[in-house]
Design an enzyme around this catalytic site. Sequence first.
Site, PDB file in Angstrom:
ATOM      1  N   LYS A  48       0.863  -1.519  -0.160  1.00  0.00           N
ATOM      2  CA  LYS A  48      -0.122   0.431  -0.314  1.00  0.00           C
ATOM      3  C   LYS A  48       0.890   1.530   0.222  1.00  0.00           C
ATOM      4  CE  LYS A  48      -3.429   0.144  -0.528  1.00  0.00           C
ATOM      5  NZ  LYS A  48      -4.746  -0.079  -1.562  1.00  0.00           N
TER       6      LYS A  48
HETATM    7  N1  PMP Z   1      -2.961  -7.640   1.776  1.00  0.00           N
HETATM    8  C1  PMP Z   1      -2.984  -7.032   2.302  1.00  0.00           C
HETATM    9  C2  PMP Z   1      -1.999  -7.667   3.408  1.00  0.00           C
HETATM   10  C3  PMP Z   1      -3.860  -5.673   1.977  1.00  0.00           C
HETATM   11  O1  PMP Z   1      -3.193  -4.326   3.415  1.00  0.00           O
HETATM   12  C4  PMP Z   1      -4.058  -4.746   0.997  1.00  0.00           C
HETATM   13  C5  PMP Z   1      -4.665  -3.716   1.312  1.00  0.00           C
HETATM   14  N2  PMP Z   1      -6.145  -2.777   1.358  1.00  0.00           N
HETATM   15  C6  PMP Z   1      -4.398  -6.153  -0.308  1.00  0.00           C
HETATM   16  C7  PMP Z   1      -3.755  -7.266   0.566  1.00  0.00           C
HETATM   17  C8  PMP Z   1      -5.050  -5.491  -1.276  1.00  0.00           C
HETATM   18  O2  PMP Z   1      -4.582  -4.246  -1.976  1.00  0.00           O
HETATM   19  P1  PMP Z   1      -4.906  -3.966  -3.147  1.00  0.00           P
HETATM   20  O3  PMP Z   1      -6.180  -2.621  -1.492  1.00  0.00           O
HETATM   21  O4  PMP Z   1      -4.618  -2.830  -4.302  1.00  0.00           O
HETATM   22  O5  PMP Z   1      -6.410  -4.557  -3.242  1.00  0.00           O
END
Ligand code: PMP
Length: 337
Positions: A48
């Site tokens: 992120k």
């Molecule tokens: N894995 C973790 C541990 C996350 O914190 C996030 C973000 N919420 C994601 C995966 C998914 O990423 P995205 O928000 O880009 O879909």
Amino acid sequence: MTDGGEIRVGVTGCVGNTPLILLKKLSDALGREILCKAEHLNPGASVKDRAAKFMIEAAETAGTLRPGGTIIEGTAGNTGIGLAMLALARGYRAIIVMPDNQSPEKYAALRALRAELRTVKATKFADPNHFYHTAKRLGDEVKDAVWTDQFENLANAQAHYVTTGPELWRQTEGRIDALVMSSGTGGTMGGTSCFLKEQKPNIRVVLADPPGSGLYSYIKSGELKAEGDSITEGIGIMRITQNFARGKVDDAIRVVDKNVVEMAHWLLAEEGLFAGSSSALNVWAAARIARDLPRGARVVTFICDGGQRYQSRLYDETWLAEKGLSPQAQTLDDVLK
Ligand code: PMP
């Protein structure tokens, strides 16, 4: 100065350009290559950071975020951590709204990064007190504040379209057969799959989704339906965000907690890789998809954050036992059952 050489400019300059790791034992055992984008090696220790950087820069460019201003975001934790870290480096305040059911390590990281942390009861999206709506309200109430809205702000997917996708294309020299990943806001999926499909339309893109999320059924049948729940954090959702809508997804695979726990502990024991829950879910799904591809095929997935963020949960026997979970697998075949 640029960020392209040996010297990176500040923590902002350390975001992205992460290594691509070949999981050696897993790949040898499968006869297919599993490559992981090591997003836990970003300065805020998650995928992120990329979205945080791009959303801040978009607000600066738009003139909505000015020196001394406040950044507000609703998050499962990692976006908040990235924003809080970059806010310190750039002279902003950060107010972070989180549901109260996330890992203690993430709240501790946010406090250490001097974010003003507001926790709200974990509740369904339709509830006006959901963390998303609470952050939006605060954005209207607080003076000189910008609500970054990671779910609908397309600077999120753009970060991955402009950085993650091209990095993967370069690191693999264009040899990728499948891209497998879970989705929270959909930023990683939206930007990365869009970029890679433009380079090579026949890359197979598969969404890995936990129980409790509607995305699996959405991809399979066009309907957002879900049952059950999951110990994973930061992934799974019951709506289609603009960031996710940008993605080009061919198929979906369901991954349950037992699979996540077995893979997390196998990765630690056999590869020395200390991964978070969404990352273990990703690698399990990548391995299952790889098995159905021809020998020698190459599958790319993501280590979204590290195990340190879940030490008191995914890596704590007592916590796992309370959830009826415990790693049991003796062999990789057991892990992938
Ligand atoms: N894995 C973790 C541990 C996350 O914190 C996030 C973000 N919420 C994601 C995966 C998914 O990423 P995205 O928000 O880009 O879909």
